[in-house]
Design an enzyme around this catalytic site. Structure first.
Site, PDB file in Angstrom:
ATOM      1  N   GLU A  68     -54.508 -65.992 -65.801  1.00 50.87           N
ATOM      2  CA  GLU A  68     -55.297 -64.450 -65.231  1.00 50.87           C
ATOM      3  C   GLU A  68     -54.988 -64.981 -63.697  1.00 50.87           C
ATOM      4  O   GLU A  68     -53.733 -66.023 -63.216  1.00 50.87           O
ATOM      5  CB  GLU A  68     -56.826 -65.202 -65.051  1.00 50.87           C
ATOM      6  CG  GLU A  68     -57.070 -64.986 -64.552  1.00 50.87           C
ATOM      7  CD  GLU A  68     -59.282 -65.120 -63.697  1.00 50.87           C
ATOM      8  OE1 GLU A  68     -59.327 -66.826 -64.404  1.00 50.87           O
ATOM      9  OE2 GLU A  68     -60.273 -64.671 -63.454  1.00 50.87           O
ATOM     10  N   LYS A 155     -63.420 -58.122 -67.795  1.00 47.74           N
ATOM     11  CA  LYS A 155     -63.554 -59.663 -67.497  1.00 47.74           C
ATOM     12  C   LYS A 155     -65.289 -59.199 -67.270  1.00 47.74           C
ATOM     13  O   LYS A 155     -65.703 -58.453 -66.457  1.00 47.74           O
ATOM     14  CB  LYS A 155     -63.187 -60.102 -66.582  1.00 47.74           C
ATOM     15  CG  LYS A 155     -63.701 -61.570 -66.085  1.00 47.74           C
ATOM     16  CD  LYS A 155     -63.048 -62.472 -64.619  1.00 47.74           C
ATOM     17  CE  LYS A 155     -63.699 -63.387 -65.320  1.00 47.74           C
ATOM     18  NZ  LYS A 155     -62.848 -64.474 -63.864  1.00 47.74           N
ATOM     19  N   CYS A 188     -61.199 -66.510 -68.667  1.00 47.61           N
ATOM     20  CA  CYS A 188     -61.518 -67.680 -67.744  1.00 47.61           C
ATOM     21  C   CYS A 188     -62.904 -67.346 -67.903  1.00 47.61           C
ATOM     22  O   CYS A 188     -63.656 -68.419 -69.011  1.00 47.61           O
ATOM     23  CB  CYS A 188     -61.187 -67.636 -66.361  1.00 47.61           C
ATOM     24  SG  CYS A 188     -61.221 -69.143 -65.048  1.00 47.61           S
TER      25      CYS A 188
END
Ligand SMILES: *[C@@H]1O[C@H](CO)[C@@H](O)[C@H](O)[C@H]1NC(C)=O
Ligand SMILES: *[C@@H]1O[C@H](CO)[C@@H](O)[C@H](O)[C@H]1NC(C)=O
Ligand SMILES: *[C@@H]1O[C@H](CO)[C@@H](O)[C@H](O)[C@H]1NC(C)=O
Ligand SMILES: *[C@@H]1O[C@H](CO)[C@@H](O)[C@H](O)[C@H]1NC(C)=O
Ligand SMILES: *[C@@H]1O[C@H](CO)[C@@H](O)[C@H](O)[C@H]1NC(C)=O
Ligand SMILES: *[C@@H]1O[C@H](CO)[C@@H](O)[C@H](O)[C@H]1NC(C)=O
Length: 517
Positions: A68, A155, A188
Site C-alpha cells: 500500500e 479500500k 491493510c
C-alpha cells in the site's frame, strides 16, 4: 539499502512437489521514497524500484504483489479502470485520458515478465454526482499477464485517511487466474474487520487472499507477521501480504503464508531505522489443503539485539484479569482465569537457568472493546501468556528500544504450555492464534505449536499447545475478534476534509496536463 532478492526455495525442491499444482508468488517489502525530491521525482524513484523488483523475477513468477501507498502520492493521481479488454500497455483512443503513464509502465512490465501484478495507488475517479465532481480512492489494481486490468478494489476501512473517499458499500474484489486460482484482495486495515475481508472468505469461499499493507506493528498481539500468519491460519487460506517498509515509523512486515501450514516466507525489519526493498518469493499450493514440503519453512531467524522498530502498545493490560507466574525453577501450574463470559485454563511447566530472566510472565484473560487510532473499535475476547517488564501488569508487552529482547527472555524455557478457552459463539468473529517469539519477532510455526477448535453446545473450545520446549516467548495467546459487537466499528461515517481537496485537484490537473502536454 540495496535491492535484495530472496529466492527461498532450493531448486531441488521443485522435483519433490511434482505432481501437485503449485504457483509462484512474490510479495515486495518496499521502502517508498518519501524525501529528497519533488513528488514527481519520488514517484519516478518508486516506479524504478518496482520495475527492478519485477525484472528480478526473470519471468518465473505467476503473481507479484506490491504494498500500500508506496508508489504515487495525491499529487500524481491516476484513473484506474475497473476492467480492460486490452493491455493498458497499449494506449487506446477509448481510454480514460487520466490514466497516468506510470500505471501503463507497470502494465508493460506485467506483460514483459508474463506475471499477474497487484499494485496499490491513489486513484482519482470522476463522479459527476458529487459536489467536487471527483473522488479519491485508496485502490488496488490487478494486471493479468498481458497487462490488462482484471480487478480493482477501493479500500473500505480507512485509517487516518481524511482526504480519501469510500465507496457506498464495501466491494468484494476477486479475480480468477490462468493457473486456476481465484484470489480475493483488500487493503491493510480491512484485515481487522468483517467487511470485506471475512466476507470474501466466509461468503465467497475464497481460499487465496492478497493484502497490500502499510501496517504499524503493535505489541503484544498485533505485530505484522504475527497478525498475518494468525489470520491466514484461522481462515485456512493462502495469504500474500506485501508491506511498506518504514521501520522508523513502526511500519514493516511482509510474508507468504500457507494457511494452517504456516509461514513460507517473511520479513520484518526490527533492527534498523531504514526500510528495505526486497521481493520474497515462494511456491504455494493451488489447493491450500495440499501438503507442502517441510523444507519450505523459513530458516530460524537470527537473534535480534535491540529493537528499533517503533511499536505501538494496545490494549491496556491493566484491564486484564491476570496472574503472575512465580519465577522459581522447576515449576508447574494448572490454573483457570475468567473474565465476564470467557474462562481459560492454563497448564504450564517451565525450567529456569538459575539466572533470573529480565522479563516475568503473566497469564491473563480479557473481554473488552479496543479502539484504533480513529473512532473505530473491535470487541475482543482473548486469553494468553505474555512477557512483562516488571511485576506490574501494565508493563506487559512493553519493550524499550534499547532492550535486548533475546537476552531478557533468556533463562526461562516452557517445557509445556497449553491454553484452553471457551469462546462464546457469534455469527461474525475470527479466533486466531497470536504468538510472538523474541528471536526475530516472528510467530511460532505449526511445527512448534498446535491449534485446534471444537464446537460445543454454546461455545467454541479452542486449544493451543506447545509441541516442543520453547524459550524467548513474548506472546502465546488466543485472540478473538468479535466484529458485530463493536458499535461503529468499521462502519462509521465517511470523514473528509474538503479544505484539502480543492487545492489538491488544481495541482493534480496541472500535473496531468504536463504529462500529456
Ligand atoms: C534471475 O537471473 C539472474 C541472472 O541469471 C540470476 O542471478 C537470478 O538468481 C535469477 N532470479 C530468479 C528469481 O530466478
Ligand atoms: C469525496 O470527498 C469530497 C470531500 O473531501 C467530497 O466533496 C466528494 O463529494 C466526495 N466524493 C464522493 C464521490 O463521495
Ligand atoms: C480448478 O479448480 C477447481 C476447484 O477450485 C477444480 O474443481 C478444477 O478441477 C480445477 N481445474 C483444473 C483445470 O485444474
Ligand atoms: C488441570 O485441571 C483440569 C481441571 O481442573 C483437569 O481436567 C486436568 O487434567 C488438569 N491437568 C493436569 C495436567 O493436571
Ligand atoms: C541457560 O543459559 C545458557 C547460557 O547462558 C543458554 O545457552 C541456555 O539457552 C539457557 N537455557 C535456557 C532454558 O534459557
Ligand atoms: C451455555 O449454556 C449453559 C446452559 O444453557 C449456560 O449455563 C452457560 O452460561 C452458557 N455459556 C455461555 C458461555 O454462554
Amino acid at each position: 539499502m540495496a535491492f535484495g532478492f530472496l529466492w527461498l526455495l532450493p531448486v531441488a525442491l521443485q522435483t519433490v512437489v511434482l505432481g501437485l499444482d503449485f504457483y509462484t508468488a512474490g510479495v515486495a517489502e518496499f521502502r517508498p521514497s518519501i524525501v529528497g525530491g519533488n513528488s514527481e521525482q519520488l514517484l519516478a524513484e518508486n516506479l524504478e524500484g518496482y520495475l527492478q523488483l519485477i525484472a528480478a523475477g526473470n519471468s518465473t513468477t505467476d503473481i507479484l504483489v506490491f504494498p500500500e501507498a508506496t508508489l504515487n502520492s495525491v499529487l500524481q493521481l491516476t484513473a484506474v479502470p475497473a476492467f480492460t479488454e486490452q493491455s493498458l500497455c497499449d494506449e487506446s483512443p477509448q481510454d480514460d485520458a487520466e490514466i497516468a503513464p506510470f500505471l501503463r509502465r507497470l502494465a508493460c512490465a506485467a506483460r514483459e515478465f508474463r506475471t499477474y501484478l497487484v499494485v496499490n495507488v491513489k486513484e482519482k475517479a470522476l463522479d459527476k454526482g458529487s459536489a467536487s465532481g471527483h473522488a479519491i480512492y485508496n485502490t488496488n489494481v490487478v494486471f493479468d499477464r498481458s497487462g490488462a486490468v482484471v480487478s480493482r478494489y477501493r479500500k473500505w476501512n480507512l485509517y487516518l485517511e481524511s482526504n480519501t473517499n469510500r465507496t457506498e458499500s464495501p466491494q468484494l474484489a476477486t479475480f480468477r487466474t490462468d493457473f486456476n486460482v481465484t484470489f480475493g484482495h483488500f487493503v491493510c486495515f480491512d484485515m481487522l474487520f468483517y467487511a470485506p475481508a471475512q466476507e470474501l472468505v466466509e461468503g465467497l469461499g475464497v481460499r487465496h487472499v492478497i493484502v497490500t499493507k502499510m501496517f504499524n506493528s503493535e505489541l503484544p498481539f498485533l505485530t505484522a507477521i504475527q497478525f498475518q500468519q494468525g489470520w491466514a491460519w484461522a481462515n485456512k487460506v493462502n495469504l500474500l501480504a506485501a508491506g511498506a517498509s518504514l521501520p522508523q515509523a513502526g511500519i514493516s512486515g511482509s510474508g507468504i503464508y500457507a494457511g494452517v501450514q504456516g509461514t513460507v516466507a517473511r520479513v520484518l525489519i526490527t533492527d534498523s531505522d531504514v526500510g528495505d526493498r526486497k521481493m520474497l518469493l515462494a511456491r504455494l499450493p493451488v489447493n491450500p489443503d495440499d501438503i507442502i514440503p517441510l523444507e519450505e519453512e523459513p530458516a530460524e531467524p537470527e537473534a535480534i539485539t535491540s529493537v528499533r522498530l517503533k511499536l505501538l502498545q494496545q490494549p491496556d493490560m491493566d484491564m486484564f484479569s491476570t496472574w503472575e507466574l512465580p519465577m522459581v525453577g522447576g515449576s508447574s501450574v494448572n490454573k483457570s482465569i475468567c473474565q465476564e463470559d470467557l474462562c481459560c485454563r492454563f497448564e504450564a511447566d517451565w525450567t529456569t537457568n538459575g539466572s533470573v530472566p529480565g522479563y516475568s510472565y503473566r497469564m491473563g484473560v480479557w473481554v473488552g472493546r479496543r479502539r484504533y487510532e480513529e473512532e473505530q473499535y473491535s470487541s475482543i475476547r482473548l486469553c494468553g501468556l505474555f512477557a512483562c517488564r516488571s511485576g506490574d501488569a501494565a508493563s506487559c508487552g512493553l519493550l524499550d528500544s534499547q532492550d535486548n529482547v533475546v537476552l531478557l527472555t533468556q533463562g526461562l524455557e516452557f517445557t509445556k504450555l497449553l491454553i484452553e478457552g471457551e469462546f462464546v459463539r457469534r455469527p461474525r468473529r475470527l479466533i486466531s492464534p497470536s504468538t510472538l517469539s523474541a528471536s526475530g519477532f516472528y510467530p511460532l510455526q505449526p511445527s512448534q505449536m498446535s491449534w485446534a477448535t471444537e464446537e460445543q453446545d454454546n461455545v467454541t473450545l479452542v486449544r493451543m499447545q506447545l509441541k516442543q520446549p520453547q524459550g524467548h516467548l513474548m506472546t502465546f495467546a488466543i485472540y478473538g475478534n468479535y466484529f458485530d459487537e463493536s458499535a461503529g466499528g468499521g462502519g462509521s461515517s465517511l470523514v473528509t476534509a474538503p479544505g484539502v481537496l480543492l487545492p489538491l485537484l488544481l495541482v493534480l490537473l496541472l500535473t496531468i496536463k504536463m504529462y500529456f502536454k
